[in-house]
Scaffold this active site. Structure first.
Site, PDB file in Angstrom:
ATOM      1  N   HIS A  10      -1.978  19.475  50.673  1.00 19.60           N
ATOM      2  CA  HIS A  10      -2.750  18.070  51.178  1.00 19.60           C
ATOM      3  C   HIS A  10      -1.525  16.725  51.500  1.00 19.60           C
ATOM      4  CE1 HIS A  10      -6.631  19.251  50.541  1.00 19.60           C
ATOM      5  NE2 HIS A  10      -6.285  19.435  49.202  1.00 19.60           N
ATOM      6  N   GLN A  33      -5.230  28.244  41.323  1.00 22.63           N
ATOM      7  CA  GLN A  33      -6.204  27.297  41.357  1.00 22.63           C
ATOM      8  C   GLN A  33      -7.417  27.818  41.580  1.00 22.63           C
ATOM      9  OE1 GLN A  33      -5.053  23.852  43.716  1.00 22.63           O
ATOM     10  NE2 GLN A  33      -6.577  22.626  42.774  1.00 22.63           N
ATOM     11  N   GLU A  84     -11.218  26.687  42.607  1.00 22.38           N
ATOM     12  CA  GLU A  84     -11.864  25.466  43.071  1.00 22.38           C
ATOM     13  C   GLU A  84     -13.165  25.809  43.766  1.00 22.38           C
ATOM     14  OE1 GLU A  84      -8.620  23.484  45.304  1.00 22.38           O
ATOM     15  OE2 GLU A  84      -7.848  25.274  45.790  1.00 22.38           O
ATOM     16  N   ASP A  91     -12.713  20.150  45.505  1.00 19.40           N
ATOM     17  CA  ASP A  91     -13.380  21.412  46.223  1.00 19.40           C
ATOM     18  C   ASP A  91     -14.581  21.932  45.506  1.00 19.40           C
ATOM     19  OD1 ASP A  91     -11.700  21.703  48.482  1.00 19.40           O
ATOM     20  OD2 ASP A  91     -10.115  21.611  47.037  1.00 19.40           O
TER      21      ASP A  91
END
Length: 345
Positions: A111, A213, A215, A241
């Site tokens: 990000h 991760q 999510e 998310d």
């Protein structure tokens, strides 16, 4: 200060200590360093007290030492580590973060606006503060993993892992053949101290923290299998998310999102193999997360910290203007005249 003398170009180096005792070192200690002699720098966040220090036995032989402060070793010691996400890619903010005492910093290439070159500058800034770095990839693929690993972070985070198959691929991106598919340039990249660390190939698997991760709702359904994959050291939960995948983008604290998070947490912890990591949220603070079994908690984002400080700074200034407006007109005129007189002199 001790003086160094090279007694032979290929054998030993001698040094005279303040007490006139002379000791010898293998020349390789100075001219062919490796991680067995110089372990990876990792954070010692508090200075030891005199009582913590053991006297040095000058007659004892020198022996290779291993790091006791790597992320993986601290997790094995059942510590709860507190970290920061770095989105700005500012080496200055990275350096401040390390000096502030965070146990780790995640340089976020998913990000944040930076890429590999930008991440390198942050790794160097954090390395100067002895703070471990985790690189979060933009996507889970061998190309990004290869370039990130060659920089030499202590950890790597793969986003959006939704199945054990995804997790196995992620691990394979971190292993050299035949165990994986990682491209090899270990003789010249930063991860191996540009080839100076001759022990890199024998130690990199043990030292690297691999984080997957989870999510999404699909990922949570498979979280137990993901956490059980050999090579996955830690499962990082992604509450934002996850809330989006459940239809609550604007409400990560929604009851259904929190229930799904608890399901995922129990799935990871129940297997007893992978550690649990996550983000602190306004409705779910670091202490609450620790009590539920999280061993890695990220409590802030550098951009968010600066945003909050900047907004508060402006708010205070505007509030002061509003308070000044309560002064009557005659008093304001007197203050204006005084200012004009001051600047005219």
């Amino acid at each position: 200060m001790a003086a160094l003398t090279c007694t032979s170009p290929t054998t030993t180096v001698t040094t005279k200590l303040p007490n006139n005792k002379i000791i010898s070192f293998p020349r390789s200690v100075f001219f062919k360093p490796n991680k067995q002699i110089f372990p990876t720098l990792t954070p010692l966040k508090s200075s030891p007290s005199p009582s913590d220090l053991s006297p040095i036995d000058s007659s004892a032989p020198l022996s290779p030492s291993t790091s006791s402060f790597s992320l993986k070793s601290r997790l094995r010691n059942n510590e709860t580590l507190y970290g920061l996400f770095l989105l700005s890619f500012s080496p200055t903010l990275a350096e401040i973060s390390g000096l502030a005492g965070y146990d780790f910093v995640v340089v976020d290439m998913e990000h944040g606006p930076g890429g590999i070159s930008d991440a390198l500058a942050c790794l160097r800034a954090l390395g100067a503060t002895r703070t471990p770095v985790i690189l979060r990839l933009p996507e889970s693929c061998p190309t990004w993993a290869k370039k990130a690993l060659d920089l030499g972070p202590q950890g790597i985070m793969f986003p959006m892992i939704e199945s054990p198959k995804d997790a196995k691929k992620a691990v394979s991106y971190c292993r050299f053949p035949p165990a994986g598919v990682r491209g090899s340039a270990h003789t010249v990249v930063r991860a191996s101290d540009y080839g100076i660390d001759e022990g890199y190939l024998s130690s990199y698997e043990e030292e690297l923290l691999i984080m997957c991760q989870v999510e999404s709702a699909d990922g949570v359904k498979k979280v137990e299998e993901i956490a059980a994959v050999d090579g996955v050291d830690c499962v990082q939960m992604g509450p934002l998310d996850l809330s989006a995948s459940l239809g609550y983008l604007w409400d990560p604290g929604h009851k259904k999102v929190r229930e799904m998070m608890r399901v995922a947490e129990r799935g990871v912890l129940g297997g007893g193999r992978a550690y649990l990591a996550g983000f602190a949220m306004p409705h779910d603070g670091p202490q609450e997360m620790k009590s539920r079994g999280y061993h890695m908690v990220s409590g802030a984002v550098d951009v968010g910290l600066f945003r909050s400080a900047a907004v508060e700074d402006v708010r205070r200034f505007k509030m002061s203007l509003m308070e000044d407006s309560d002064v009557d007109a005659d008093e304001r005129m007197q203050m204006k005249d005084a200012d004009e007189k001051y600047w005219s002199e």
